[in-house]
Design an enzyme around this catalytic site. Structure first.
Site, PDB file in Angstrom:
ATOM      1  N   GLY A  11      69.448  74.575   1.817  1.00  0.00           N
ATOM      2  CA  GLY A  11      68.404  75.373   2.458  1.00  0.00           C
ATOM      3  C   GLY A  11      67.031  74.733   2.411  1.00  0.00           C
ATOM      4  N   SER A  12      66.951  73.414   2.445  1.00  0.00           N
ATOM      5  CA  SER A  12      65.616  72.778   2.386  1.00  0.00           C
ATOM      6  C   SER A  12      64.791  73.125   3.624  1.00  0.00           C
ATOM      7  CB  SER A  12      65.752  71.263   2.229  1.00  0.00           C
ATOM      8  OG  SER A  12      66.241  70.659   3.418  1.00  0.00           O
ATOM      9  N   ARG A  64      87.263  84.821  12.989  1.00  0.00           N
ATOM     10  CA  ARG A  64      85.886  84.385  13.303  1.00  0.00           C
ATOM     11  C   ARG A  64      85.110  85.560  13.887  1.00  0.00           C
ATOM     12  NH1 ARG A  64      83.534  79.604  13.710  1.00  0.00           N
ATOM     13  NH2 ARG A  64      85.496  78.495  13.335  1.00  0.00           N
ATOM     14  N   ARG A  90      78.319  76.794  10.673  1.00  0.00           N
ATOM     15  CA  ARG A  90      79.390  77.550  11.328  1.00  0.00           C
ATOM     16  C   ARG A  90      79.177  77.526  12.832  1.00  0.00           C
ATOM     17  NH1 ARG A  90      83.922  79.975   9.269  1.00  0.00           N
ATOM     18  NH2 ARG A  90      83.598  81.679  10.743  1.00  0.00           N
ATOM     19  N   LEU A  92      79.342  79.622  16.049  1.00  0.00           N
ATOM     20  CA  LEU A  92      79.238  81.066  16.264  1.00  0.00           C
ATOM     21  C   LEU A  92      79.928  81.450  17.576  1.00  0.00           C
ATOM     22  CD1 LEU A  92      75.548  81.234  15.101  1.00  0.00           C
ATOM     23  CD2 LEU A  92      77.467  82.386  13.966  1.00  0.00           C
ATOM     24  N   ASN A 106      68.202  76.922  16.401  1.00  0.00           N
ATOM     25  CA  ASN A 106      68.907  76.040  15.472  1.00  0.00           C
ATOM     26  C   ASN A 106      68.184  74.705  15.400  1.00  0.00           C
ATOM     27  OD1 ASN A 106      71.101  75.061  13.804  1.00  0.00           O
ATOM     28  ND2 ASN A 106      71.829  73.926  15.602  1.00  0.00           N
ATOM     29  N   HIS A 108      69.117  70.721  14.865  1.00  0.00           N
ATOM     30  CA  HIS A 108      70.268  69.803  14.854  1.00  0.00           C
ATOM     31  C   HIS A 108      69.740  68.395  14.544  1.00  0.00           C
ATOM     32  CE1 HIS A 108      74.179  68.173  16.014  1.00  0.00           C
ATOM     33  NE2 HIS A 108      73.530  67.253  16.697  1.00  0.00           N
ATOM     34  N   LEU A 143      78.041  74.613  22.114  1.00  0.00           N
ATOM     35  CA  LEU A 143      77.573  74.063  20.841  1.00  0.00           C
ATOM     36  C   LEU A 143      76.534  72.949  21.043  1.00  0.00           C
ATOM     37  CD1 LEU A 143      78.038  74.092  17.725  1.00  0.00           C
ATOM     38  CD2 LEU A 143      79.649  72.207  18.087  1.00  0.00           C
ATOM     39  N   ASP A 144      75.416  73.068  20.262  1.00  0.00           N
ATOM     40  CA  ASP A 144      74.385  72.007  20.250  1.00  0.00           C
ATOM     41  C   ASP A 144      73.899  71.673  21.654  1.00  0.00           C
ATOM     42  OD1 ASP A 144      76.233  70.297  17.665  1.00  0.00           O
ATOM     43  OD2 ASP A 144      74.703  71.864  17.512  1.00  0.00           O
TER      44      ASP A 144
HETATM   45  C1  GRF Z   1      70.939  68.632   6.825  1.00  0.00           C
HETATM   46  O1  GRF Z   1      71.865  67.587   7.024  1.00  0.00           O
HETATM   47  C2  GRF Z   1      70.124  68.830   8.060  1.00  0.00           C
HETATM   48  O2  GRF Z   1      70.033  67.622   8.778  1.00  0.00           O
HETATM   49  C3  GRF Z   1      70.886  69.842   8.856  1.00  0.00           C
HETATM   50  O3  GRF Z   1      71.598  70.641   7.918  1.00  0.00           O
HETATM   51  C4  GRF Z   1      71.730  69.910   6.675  1.00  0.00           C
HETATM   52  C5  GRF Z   1      71.281  70.726   5.509  1.00  0.00           C
HETATM   53  O4  GRF Z   1      69.964  71.114   5.724  1.00  0.00           O
HETATM   54  N1  GRF Z   1      69.987  70.652   9.634  1.00  0.00           N
HETATM   55  P1  GRF Z   1      69.258  72.147   4.687  1.00  0.00           P
HETATM   56  O5  GRF Z   1      68.709  71.301   3.559  1.00  0.00           O
HETATM   57  O6  GRF Z   1      70.358  73.087   4.171  1.00  0.00           O
HETATM   58  O7  GRF Z   1      68.192  72.829   5.469  1.00  0.00           O
END
Ligand code: GRF
Length: 203
Positions: A11-12, A64, A90, A92, A106, A108, A143-144
């Site tokens: 979750g950074s 799902r 996931r 969705l 999102n 990516h 997706l994406d």
């Molecule tokens: C990372 O690889 C990021 O590139 C992608 O999800 C992964 C985990 O990100 N978005 P986070 O640290 O959990 O936000």
């Protein structure tokens, strides 16, 4: 502006969003952080920082669709203006995406439309691109693929490994999502009838 952030792990990006909202006094609030895995360390971080942290474990549901329905209900309880996927691993269902249409974003780790899916840094290195990066986009059933809100680029260096490249991209992800959250909080992001993104006051 009420935000719910969905995570699957560290979750950074979520932490950056919370810190941005709080330190910059934005007219926004992260009402809840929701994870689909019990071991998502971002849940502990959120709880420790006074944010409602909720687990909706996909392994608890037979299909799902049932998971997505439970997840949508958990999210709706917070009445979000936007739902931000941040390291949420996931795929969705179209029904879930439609339910949050126009409010679901999102991040990516590639310059979409290049390198959708997983292992984007390996894809970039294997393809020999000289520029790589990340994309914040509205989520659509494909997706994406949805309308792009913002992108950030990084150079690919000759001695890069997937890990060194991922680390460089992650740093830009944090700045990018913080920028987009500022725009969302200020009500400056809109989608036109052609599903193109407009950010008022930004070129
Ligand atoms: C990372 O690889 C990021 O590139 C992608 O999800 C992964 C985990 O990100 N978005 P986070 O640290 O959990 O936000």
């Amino acid at each position: 502006c009420r935000l719910v952030v969905l995570i699957s792990g560290r979750g950074s990006n979520m932490q950056t969003i919370v810190n941005t909202v709080r330190t910059q006094g934005l007219p926004a609030e992260v009402c809840a952080v929701i994870a689909n895995k019990a071991n998502a360390s971002g849940l502990e971080w959120a709880h420790a920082h006074g944010i409602q942290a909720k687990l909706v474990a996909h392994r608890d549901y037979a299909t799902r669709t049932e998971f997505d329905q439970a997840l949508a209900q958990a999210i709706d309880a917070y009445r979000p203006d936007y739902v931000l996927l941040a390291g949420f691993m996931r795929v969705l269902t179209p029904e879930f995406v439609e339910h949050f249409n126009g409010r679901l974003l999102n991040i990516h780790p590639s310059l979409l439309p290049a390198f959708p899916g997983l292992h984007t840094h390996q894809q970039a290195l294997a393809t020999g691109v000289q520029w790589h990066g990340c994309t914040v986009h509205f989520v659509t059933p494909v997706l994406d693929h949805g309308p792009i809100v913002a992108q950030g680029a990084v150079p690919v260096l000759a001695d890069d490994t997937p890990d060194t490249l991922a680390e460089r991209v992650l740093g830009v992800e944090h700045h990018l999502y913080a920028q987009v959250v500022r725009w969302l909080a200020e009500g400056r992001v809109s989608l036109d009838a052609m599903q193109r993104v407009h950010v008022r006051g930004v070129a």
